[in-house]
Motif scaffolding. Structure first.
Motif, mmCIF file in Angstrom:
data_model
loop_
_atom_site.group_PDB
_atom_site.id
_atom_site.type_symbol
_atom_site.label_atom_id
_atom_site.label_comp_id
_atom_site.label_asym_id
_atom_site.label_seq_id
_atom_site.Cartn_x
_atom_site.Cartn_y
_atom_site.Cartn_z
ATOM 1 N N ALA A 163 -15.646 -18.063 21.350
ATOM 2 C CA ALA A 163 -14.653 -18.014 22.431
ATOM 3 C C ALA A 163 -15.302 -18.034 23.808
ATOM 4 N N ILE A 164 -16.574 -17.687 23.881
ATOM 5 C CA ILE A 164 -17.318 -17.741 25.143
ATOM 6 C C ILE A 164 -18.265 -18.938 25.147
ATOM 7 N N ILE A 165 -19.205 -18.962 24.231
ATOM 8 C CA ILE A 165 -20.284 -19.952 24.282
ATOM 9 C C ILE A 165 -19.780 -21.371 24.046
ATOM 10 N N ASP A 166 -18.690 -21.533 23.296
ATOM 11 C CA ASP A 166 -18.159 -22.865 22.998
ATOM 12 C C ASP A 166 -16.848 -23.150 23.726
ATOM 13 N N ASN A 167 -16.527 -22.332 24.699
ATOM 14 C CA ASN A 167 -15.268 -22.497 25.407
ATOM 15 C C ASN A 167 -15.353 -23.699 26.356
ATOM 16 N N PRO A 168 -14.513 -24.728 26.157
ATOM 17 C CA PRO A 168 -14.604 -25.923 27.009
ATOM 18 C C PRO A 168 -14.438 -25.631 28.497
ATOM 19 N N SER A 169 -13.670 -24.610 28.830
ATOM 20 C CA SER A 169 -13.427 -24.304 30.244
ATOM 21 C C SER A 169 -14.630 -23.651 30.918
ATOM 22 N N LEU A 170 -15.615 -23.211 30.142
ATOM 23 C CA LEU A 170 -16.788 -22.544 30.708
ATOM 24 C C LEU A 170 -18.042 -23.413 30.687
ATOM 25 N N GLN A 198 -14.053 -18.286 35.150
ATOM 26 C CA GLN A 198 -13.263 -19.423 35.608
ATOM 27 C C GLN A 198 -12.879 -19.284 37.086
ATOM 28 N N ALA A 199 -12.689 -18.052 37.512
ATOM 29 C CA ALA A 199 -12.274 -17.800 38.898
ATOM 30 C C ALA A 199 -13.444 -17.881 39.876
#
Length: 204
Positions: free
Chosen positions: A83-90, A64-65
């Motif tokens: 938590a990684i592959i489906d993370n909306p922020s990523l 994110q950074a």
């Protein structure tokens, strides 16, 4: 953890990774990192060491950074995690990744993971993966050939001699690409295909 960065602040490598147990600690680390590296300039991130998947929060904060990263080396273990592959922020970050390197160790990268990868990483031009068994990964190759239109380099390393359940040849690969994307998407004269005991390499 120990961090290395290039003199031009374009590349970050995380070595001897130990995940934090507190999100505040990781956010403080990212804040510290931003004091020595201009994170928006970072285009390459290398998570060198295989780590416990419980460290996914650390991965999230770092990605994110660094919103302009296009070259990512990461253990495939992380990409199995929602938590990684489906993370909306990523999702927006994954969409811009052009180079994906999954060669951190030999592992069984299954076709289900590859199906998720082609959805999350549509801009890939270059992919490397190292698998414990080529035959376990064999069906995933057709998924990549048929869905990653921008892909121009694919390298699959394997730790056991390959025994093909279906013929993999130059003409097979060309046919798959043409069926998926049309006859004008591949220059047959520039396409290179090589397979041996330790790797398969395809260059379009």
């Amino acid at each position: 953890m120990r961090t290395k960065h290039s003199s031009w602040n374009k590349s970050l490598s995380f070595v001897n990774w130990v995940q934090s147990n507190d999100n505040d600690d990781e956010q403080q680390y990212v804040a510290y990192l931003s004091n020595i590296v201009h994170l928006p300039n970072v285009t390459k991130i290398n998570f060198e060491t295989n780590v416990d998947p419980s460290g996914s929060a650390d991965i999230k904060f770092i990605l994110q950074a660094c919103p302009n990263v296009i070259d990512l080396k990461i253990s495939p273990l992380y990409l199995y995690l929602a938590a990684i592959i489906d993370n909306p922020s990523l999702i927006s970050i994954f969409k811009q990744i052009k180079i994906l390197d999954l060669i951190t160790k030999y592992s069984n990268v299954c076709s289900d993971l590859v199906s998720n990868l082609v959805k999350r990483f549509p801009s890939l031009t270059h992919m490397e993966v190292r698998v414990a068994s080529f035959n376990y990964f064999e069906s995933a190759i057709d998924i990549l050939l048929s869905h990653q239109q921008n892909l121009s380099y694919l390298n699959i390393g394997h730790s056991t001699p390959a025994i093909f359940n279906q013929p993999f040849s130059r003409s097979h690969i060309i046919d798959k690409r043409c069926q998926a994307f049309g006859f004008n998407t591949i220059d047959e004269h520039k396409m290179h295909f090589c397979v041996n005991k330790v790797e398969m390499k395809i260059v379009f």
